[in-house]
Motif scaffolding. Structure first.
Motif, PDB file in Angstrom:
ATOM      1  N   ARG A  43      10.808  -1.831  11.446  1.00 42.10           N
ATOM      2  CA  ARG A  43       9.737  -2.815  11.641  1.00 42.10           C
ATOM      3  C   ARG A  43       8.482  -2.414  10.870  1.00 42.10           C
ATOM      4  N   ALA A  44       8.148  -1.125  10.893  1.00 37.83           N
ATOM      5  CA  ALA A  44       6.972  -0.648  10.150  1.00 37.83           C
ATOM      6  C   ALA A  44       7.187  -0.831   8.645  1.00 37.83           C
ATOM      7  N   ARG A  45       8.373  -0.514   8.151  1.00 37.93           N
ATOM      8  CA  ARG A  45       8.686  -0.693   6.725  1.00 37.93           C
ATOM      9  C   ARG A  45       8.588  -2.164   6.339  1.00 37.93           C
ATOM     10  N   TYR A  46       9.182  -3.029   7.142  1.00 33.88           N
ATOM     11  CA  TYR A  46       9.166  -4.452   6.830  1.00 33.88           C
ATOM     12  C   TYR A  46       7.762  -5.040   6.931  1.00 33.88           C
ATOM     13  N   THR A  47       6.941  -4.494   7.820  1.00 34.64           N
ATOM     14  CA  THR A  47       5.539  -4.926   7.893  1.00 34.64           C
ATOM     15  C   THR A  47       4.844  -4.629   6.569  1.00 34.64           C
ATOM     16  N   ARG A  48       5.060  -3.440   6.027  1.00 39.24           N
ATOM     17  CA  ARG A  48       4.460  -3.078   4.731  1.00 39.24           C
ATOM     18  C   ARG A  48       5.043  -3.918   3.603  1.00 39.24           C
ATOM     19  N   GLN A  49       6.368  -4.020   3.556  1.00 40.14           N
ATOM     20  CA  GLN A  49       7.018  -4.705   2.441  1.00 40.14           C
ATOM     21  C   GLN A  49       6.757  -6.208   2.432  1.00 40.14           C
ATOM     22  N   SER A  50       6.611  -6.807   3.595  1.00 39.23           N
ATOM     23  CA  SER A  50       6.446  -8.264   3.638  1.00 39.23           C
ATOM     24  C   SER A  50       5.089  -8.721   3.118  1.00 39.23           C
ATOM     25  N   THR A  51       4.170  -7.780   2.852  1.00 41.74           N
ATOM     26  CA  THR A  51       2.897  -8.167   2.224  1.00 41.74           C
ATOM     27  C   THR A  51       3.125  -8.626   0.792  1.00 41.74           C
ATOM     28  N   GLY A  52       4.214  -8.140   0.168  1.00 45.10           N
ATOM     29  CA  GLY A  52       4.551  -8.576  -1.177  1.00 45.10           C
ATOM     30  C   GLY A  52       3.930  -7.774  -2.299  1.00 45.10           C
ATOM     31  N   HIS A  53       3.158  -6.744  -1.959  1.00 42.73           N
ATOM     32  CA  HIS A  53       2.548  -5.938  -3.018  1.00 42.73           C
ATOM     33  C   HIS A  53       2.136  -4.576  -2.474  1.00 42.73           C
ATOM     34  N   SER A  54       1.975  -3.641  -3.395  1.00 46.40           N
ATOM     35  CA  SER A  54       1.525  -2.304  -3.024  1.00 46.40           C
ATOM     36  C   SER A  54       0.056  -2.354  -2.632  1.00 46.40           C
ATOM     37  N   PRO A  55      -0.412  -1.391  -1.846  1.00 44.25           N
ATOM     38  CA  PRO A  55      -1.820  -1.378  -1.429  1.00 44.25           C
ATOM     39  C   PRO A  55      -2.803  -1.418  -2.600  1.00 44.25           C
ATOM     40  N   ASP A  56      -2.432  -0.776  -3.725  1.00 41.15           N
ATOM     41  CA  ASP A  56      -3.348  -0.763  -4.870  1.00 41.15           C
ATOM     42  C   ASP A  56      -3.166  -1.960  -5.804  1.00 41.15           C
ATOM     43  N   GLY A  57      -2.189  -2.816  -5.503  1.00 44.01           N
ATOM     44  CA  GLY A  57      -1.985  -4.026  -6.287  1.00 44.01           C
ATOM     45  C   GLY A  57      -1.247  -3.834  -7.601  1.00 44.01           C
ATOM     46  N   THR A  58      -0.763  -2.639  -7.874  1.00 45.84           N
ATOM     47  CA  THR A  58      -0.071  -2.395  -9.144  1.00 45.84           C
ATOM     48  C   THR A  58       1.405  -2.777  -9.105  1.00 45.84           C
ATOM     49  N   GLN A  59       1.937  -3.033  -7.920  1.00 46.20           N
ATOM     50  CA  GLN A  59       3.337  -3.414  -7.774  1.00 46.20           C
ATOM     51  C   GLN A  59       3.431  -4.718  -6.995  1.00 46.20           C
ATOM     52  N   THR A  60       4.347  -5.558  -7.419  1.00 42.71           N
ATOM     53  CA  THR A  60       4.698  -6.759  -6.665  1.00 42.71           C
ATOM     54  C   THR A  60       6.084  -6.518  -6.083  1.00 42.71           C
ATOM     55  N   TRP A  61       6.217  -6.777  -4.786  1.00 38.84           N
ATOM     56  CA  TRP A  61       7.486  -6.510  -4.112  1.00 38.84           C
ATOM     57  C   TRP A  61       8.178  -7.823  -3.750  1.00 38.84           C
ATOM     58  N   HIS A  62       9.439  -7.929  -4.144  1.00 33.58           N
ATOM     59  CA  HIS A  62      10.285  -9.066  -3.774  1.00 33.58           C
ATOM     60  C   HIS A  62      11.475  -8.502  -3.010  1.00 33.58           C
ATOM     61  N   ASN A  63      11.597  -8.896  -1.756  1.00 36.96           N
ATOM     62  CA  ASN A  63      12.663  -8.401  -0.887  1.00 36.96           C
ATOM     63  C   ASN A  63      13.343  -9.577  -0.207  1.00 36.96           C
ATOM     64  N   TRP A  64      14.667  -9.599  -0.278  1.00 33.70           N
ATOM     65  CA  TRP A  64      15.441 -10.653   0.368  1.00 33.70           C
ATOM     66  C   TRP A  64      16.522 -10.052   1.238  1.00 33.70           C
ATOM     67  N   ILE A  65      16.700 -10.621   2.402  1.00 31.55           N
ATOM     68  CA  ILE A  65      17.837 -10.294   3.250  1.00 31.55           C
ATOM     69  C   ILE A  65      19.002 -11.146   2.758  1.00 31.55           C
ATOM     70  N   LEU A  66      20.150 -10.525   2.581  1.00 29.79           N
ATOM     71  CA  LEU A  66      21.354 -11.237   2.151  1.00 29.79           C
ATOM     72  C   LEU A  66      22.107 -11.699   3.383  1.00 29.79           C
TER      73      LEU A  66
END
Length: 167
Positions: A43-66
């Motif tokens: 839950r903690a990981r998904y809370t971080r990942q669901s923001t869609g980006h790293s805290p510093d804004g240098t990464q964009t995160w795309h995560n999908w459940i299959l």
């Protein structure tokens, strides 16, 4: 996103309840290290990942459940971390052990890479442990090719896109 047998649902914190079981087998961590996450950790990981980006804004995160069609049962996930101002994507896939060996990882990785190419990402890569033959097979089926570069014991695989020479 969707493919022949899979639905790709954007990651949400609520997915942790189902995914903790999908990701529970110790064998999933043989080559990547670590252990199966607890529900609280997921839950903690998904809370971080669901923001869609790293805290510093240098990464964009795309995560999908299959999710399998038609029952929408979760079987794993795919993810792409986009860096270098949108010029590079690091991809990964995980399929729970009960669903391995049915081509879901290859289908998901191909779909993800096609999506990234259509959005204009020129460099698509994955890092795979050299002894992880199943993941290497998925990478090859998804159009990635091994390189002679290694990082932390993992081999770099890259899509042979004509623009992948971006520094």
């Amino acid at each position: 996103m969707a493919s022949t047998r899979l639905l790709y649902t954007p990651l949400s914190v609520a997915d942790a309840d189902e995914m903790v079981h999908v990701l529970s087998a110790a064998s999933l961590y043989t080559f990547t290290g670590g252990t199966a996450p607890t529900l609280h950790e997921l839950r903690a990981r998904y809370t971080r990942q669901s923001t869609g980006h790293s805290p510093d804004g240098t990464q964009t995160w795309h995560n999908w459940i299959l999710r399998k069609k038609p029952d929408a049962q979760a079987v794993g996930y795919v993810q792409a971390t986009i860096t270098d101002n949108g010029h590079r994507a690091e991809v990964a896939w995980v399929i729970g052990t009960p669903w391995q060996g049915h081509g879901y990882a290859s289908e998901a990785a191909r779909t993800l890479i096609t999506w990234l190419l259509t959005t204009g990402v020129p460099t698509i890569q994955a890092h795979i442990h050299p002894a992880h033959t199943a993941s290497a097979t998925v990478a090859r089926r998804a159009g990635l090719l091994p390189t002679d570069q290694f990082n932390d014991g993992e081999q770099l695989w890259q899509h042979p896109h004509p623009l992948n020479n971006h520094p």
